[in-house]
Design a protein around this motif. Structure first.
Motif: not given
Length: 159
Positions: A60, A68, A72, A83, A86, A88-90, A92, A103-104, A107
């Protein structure tokens, strides 16, 4: 009488290998044993203490898509958290941050949400911890039991 554990014993009996352990389903929260008394301010809301060498944090901070993707896949984020990858979304940066996005997975954490709503620094301050049925505790009952033990140590130290 409080039992104390030294660093050598800690390393021999169990080591939290990072967030991968948390997210992989093999969570055992021995990190609190490094301190004599758990400090809610130094713990994540759930009682976990992220290691300094967390690969997702490194990915990150560097914003490294390849790293990432590796994390993942290693942490099985698709199957455990539904999840899709992505870059851009993975990410923390932790669950107790104010100046970075969440992070997703963070959240989605209902334990975090509950603690924040009740103005707690960590679950070890919660009177309902033993009977709490949040998703995290359902997925990781061993971790829940460890956090309950942390709470007992915390309460004993306060009294």
């Amino acid at each position: 009488m409080k039992s104390q554990i030294n660093r050598r014993i800690f390393l021999k009996t169990g080591y939290v290998t990072g967030c991968a352990t948390l997210l992989s389903g093999k969570l055992s929260a021995f990190s609190f044993l490094q301190e004599e008394t758990p400090d809610p301010k130094k713990l994540n809301y759930c009682g976990y203490k992220c290691p300094d060498n967390c690969k997702l944090l490194e990915a990150s901070v560097k914003n490294d898509p390849a790293l990432k993707k590796e994390v993942y896949e290693t942490w099985k984020m698709q199957e455990r958290h539904n999840v899709d990858f992505d870059a851009d979304k993975i990410f923390c940066f932790g669950c107790k941050i104010d100046d970075k996005p969440l992070g997703v997975v963070v959240k989605k954490c209902t334990v975090r949400q509950y603690a924040i709503e009740r103005k707690m620094d960590a679950c070890i301050e919660c009177q309902n911890l033993k009977t709490c049925e949040k998703e995290l505790w359902q997925k990781f009952p061993g971790f829940h039991n460890t956090v309950i033990k942390m709470q007992e140590s915390y309460i004993e130290a306060k009294s």
